[in-house]
Write a protein that holds these residues in place. Structure first.
Motif, PDB file in Angstrom:
ATOM      1  N   LEU A 154      42.090   4.564  74.419  1.00  0.00           N
ATOM      2  CA  LEU A 154      43.270   4.155  73.663  1.00  0.00           C
ATOM      3  C   LEU A 154      43.036   4.122  72.158  1.00  0.00           C
ATOM      4  CD1 LEU A 154      44.991   1.358  75.789  1.00  0.00           C
ATOM      5  CD2 LEU A 154      46.090   3.361  74.806  1.00  0.00           C
ATOM      6  N   THR A 155      41.831   3.761  71.757  1.00  0.00           N
ATOM      7  CA  THR A 155      41.560   3.618  70.327  1.00  0.00           C
ATOM      8  C   THR A 155      40.791   4.799  69.735  1.00  0.00           C
ATOM      9  OG1 THR A 155      39.585   2.309  70.850  1.00  0.00           O
ATOM     10  CG2 THR A 155      41.625   1.104  70.398  1.00  0.00           C
ATOM     11  N   VAL A 170      50.609   7.489  71.865  1.00  0.00           N
ATOM     12  CA  VAL A 170      49.476   7.427  72.795  1.00  0.00           C
ATOM     13  C   VAL A 170      49.534   6.112  73.558  1.00  0.00           C
ATOM     14  CG1 VAL A 170      46.965   7.448  73.016  1.00  0.00           C
ATOM     15  CG2 VAL A 170      48.071   8.842  71.255  1.00  0.00           C
ATOM     16  N   ILE A 171      49.548   6.204  74.865  1.00  0.00           N
ATOM     17  CA  ILE A 171      49.593   5.009  75.707  1.00  0.00           C
ATOM     18  C   ILE A 171      48.641   5.173  76.884  1.00  0.00           C
ATOM     19  CG2 ILE A 171      52.047   4.625  75.173  1.00  0.00           C
ATOM     20  CD1 ILE A 171      52.407   5.419  78.266  1.00  0.00           C
ATOM     21  N   ILE A 181      50.070  -5.206  81.156  1.00  0.00           N
ATOM     22  CA  ILE A 181      50.726  -6.002  80.117  1.00  0.00           C
ATOM     23  C   ILE A 181      52.046  -6.568  80.627  1.00  0.00           C
ATOM     24  CG2 ILE A 181      51.888  -5.868  77.865  1.00  0.00           C
ATOM     25  CD1 ILE A 181      49.787  -3.791  77.052  1.00  0.00           C
ATOM     26  N   ALA A 182      52.754  -5.770  81.405  1.00  0.00           N
ATOM     27  CA  ALA A 182      54.061  -6.186  81.908  1.00  0.00           C
ATOM     28  C   ALA A 182      53.982  -7.396  82.826  1.00  0.00           C
ATOM     29  CB  ALA A 182      54.730  -5.019  82.642  1.00  0.00           C
ATOM     30  N   GLU A 183      52.788  -7.658  83.376  1.00  0.00           N
ATOM     31  CA  GLU A 183      52.612  -8.798  84.274  1.00  0.00           C
ATOM     32  C   GLU A 183      52.278 -10.089  83.519  1.00  0.00           C
ATOM     33  OE1 GLU A 183      53.189  -8.667  87.374  1.00  0.00           O
ATOM     34  OE2 GLU A 183      53.051  -6.538  87.938  1.00  0.00           O
ATOM     35  N   SER A 196      52.062  -3.115  72.073  1.00  0.00           N
ATOM     36  CA  SER A 196      52.021  -2.389  73.344  1.00  0.00           C
ATOM     37  C   SER A 196      52.538  -0.967  73.155  1.00  0.00           C
ATOM     38  CB  SER A 196      52.885  -3.107  74.388  1.00  0.00           C
ATOM     39  OG  SER A 196      54.267  -2.948  74.079  1.00  0.00           O
ATOM     40  N   GLY A 197      52.213  -0.114  74.113  1.00  0.00           N
ATOM     41  CA  GLY A 197      52.706   1.256  74.073  1.00  0.00           C
ATOM     42  C   GLY A 197      54.214   1.305  74.185  1.00  0.00           C
ATOM     43  N   LEU A 198      54.789   0.378  74.970  1.00  0.00           N
ATOM     44  CA  LEU A 198      56.236   0.325  75.128  1.00  0.00           C
ATOM     45  C   LEU A 198      56.914   0.022  73.795  1.00  0.00           C
ATOM     46  CD1 LEU A 198      58.850   0.304  76.710  1.00  0.00           C
ATOM     47  CD2 LEU A 198      58.348  -2.050  77.423  1.00  0.00           C
ATOM     48  N   ASP A 199      56.380  -0.948  73.059  1.00  0.00           N
ATOM     49  CA  ASP A 199      56.944  -1.279  71.742  1.00  0.00           C
ATOM     50  C   ASP A 199      56.887  -0.071  70.815  1.00  0.00           C
ATOM     51  OD1 ASP A 199      57.294  -3.781  72.733  1.00  0.00           O
ATOM     52  OD2 ASP A 199      55.919  -4.808  71.371  1.00  0.00           O
ATOM     53  N   ARG A 200      55.743   0.615  70.817  1.00  0.00           N
ATOM     54  CA  ARG A 200      55.587   1.774  69.938  1.00  0.00           C
ATOM     55  C   ARG A 200      56.514   2.914  70.368  1.00  0.00           C
ATOM     56  NH1 ARG A 200      50.703   3.466  71.015  1.00  0.00           N
ATOM     57  NH2 ARG A 200      49.891   1.690  72.191  1.00  0.00           N
ATOM     58  N   LEU A 201      56.718   3.049  71.667  1.00  0.00           N
ATOM     59  CA  LEU A 201      57.617   4.071  72.182  1.00  0.00           C
ATOM     60  C   LEU A 201      59.051   3.800  71.739  1.00  0.00           C
ATOM     61  CD1 LEU A 201      58.505   6.436  73.947  1.00  0.00           C
ATOM     62  CD2 LEU A 201      58.337   4.925  75.949  1.00  0.00           C
TER      63      LEU A 201
END
Length: 365
Positions: free
Chosen positions: A214-215, A237-238, A246-248, A266-271
């Motif tokens: 990820l990094t 990139v996720i 994270i969703a849990e 999170s990847g969702l926020d960036r998306l």
């Protein structure tokens, strides 16, 4: 645009469904937005906006309503989809209804998860999906050209112009290039708007990687970035597996988990933010004791049209907009203090809204 709608596409076993499942869990648990599944393959989640929480506390609001994004999990896209393979016709039609496309590309190696082509090659996978979309559009363009040809005989100037645009699009599609690569003008897009071409949809790429990548981007991601740069597209990139974890978690646990991974969000926020940027969207805010709310509009929207987002009666009876900059409001602590400092502006119909404007519309009933 009541809410942004993003279609998630990709080949089987690229992590698309894992990502979508994480998105739907986030919508149900993480955001203060009533999650709903409109269909089994559609989920709605809130647009992350910490300003809303601050305004809610400032106004002691009874309700907080963020802007929202609808994600559509478009399954079944395989080679031959344009000809109906893998229920392709049904799912291609789903793509026609969305505002933007998020193309999930597998950029991780895992011998326990098979790939439909047996090997990991993100550029090949992107080409497979793009080819199917181009072929589906080509079928539509050819049919429209046949109709326009009949109108050309009557000497119609409109038909001549449409024919010229469609021929350019056909040439691009014949060469497996999406229609958006032509950078058609707004006037040209308006002329062929009814075609609702798949390859005109704004597109971003989601590079799905392993947790330990990820990094530090691997060679697969670098290839996707190079291709995206040529197209003027964005890459997010996720790790779909991480997004599921994270969703849990609750908000504090998620923040700590992300910090341990060396990530700020999170990847969702960036998306979500990438999708907003892709479509040139922004939000303005309304605040009061009853509700604090974020409203999605296009950048460059005039105040009177923004008022119409709330209600058509407000647009019709628009008098003026009372606007204060969010940072000024929070710094001074109240709307009255901002007004005393002369920081609450009275704007007319033609004022161009800015992201984060805290707004109160005055109107005649």
């Amino acid at each position: 645009m009541s809410s942004l709608e993003v279609g998630i596409v990709g080949l089987p076993n690229v992590g698309k469904s894992t990502l979508f499942n994480a998105i739907t869990k986030a919508g149900a648990e993480a955001a203060n937005y009533p999650f709903c599944t409109i269909e089994p393959n559609v989920g709605v989640v809130a647009v992350p906006d910490p300003r809303l929480e601050v305004l809610t506390k400032l106004y002691n609001s009874k309700k907080t309503t963020p802007a929202s994004v609808r994600f559509v999990d478009i399954a079944g896209l395989v080679k031959g989809a344009s000809k109906g393979e893998g229920l392709g016709n049904k799912f291609l039609e789903h793509i026609r209804q969305v505002d933007a496309i998020a193309h999930v590309v597998r950029c991780f190696e895992d011998e326990n998860i098979t790939h439909v082509a047996d090997t990991i090659d993100p550029l090949r996978d992107i080409d497979t999906i793009q080819t199917e979309l181009c072929l589906a559009d080509l079928d539509i363009v050819e049919k429209r050209l046949a109709k326009v040809a009949k109108l050309l005989k009557s000497g119609s100037k409109e038909a001549k112009l449409e024919n010229e645009i469609l021929e350019r699009v056909k040439n691009a599609l014949d060469n497996a290039k999406p229609a958006r690569s032509l950078n058609l003008s707004d006037d040209e897009l308006f002329i062929i708007r009814d075609a609702n071409l798949l390859t005109l949809k704004p597109t971003l790429y989601i590079a799905n990687v392993a947790e330990d990548e990820l990094t530090e981007e691997n060679s697969h991601v670098q290839k996707v970035r190079k291709l995206a740069a040529q197209e003027g597209a964005q890459v997010v990139v996720i790790c779909a597996k991480v997004e599921s974890e994270i969703a849990e978690l609750d908000a504090d646990e998620a923040k700590e988990f992300l910090a341990d991974l060396g990530l700020d969000s999170s990847g969702l926020d960036r998306l979500i933010h990438a999708a907003f940027d892709l479509l040139g969207l922004m939000t303005f805010l309304t605040a009061g004791p009853d509700e604090c709310r974020a409203w999605t509009i296009k950048k460059g929207t005039a105040a009177v049209k923004a008022a119409g987002k709330i209600h058509s009666d407000i647009e019709r009876g628009f008098i003026r907009a009372e606007i204060v900059n969010y940072d000024d409001l929070i710094k001074l602590g109240s709307i009255n203090a901002a007004r005393d400092k002369g920081l609450v502006r009275l704007e007319g119909k033609d004022y161009i809204m800015q992201d984060g404007d805290v707004t109160y519309f005055r109107f005649n009933v």
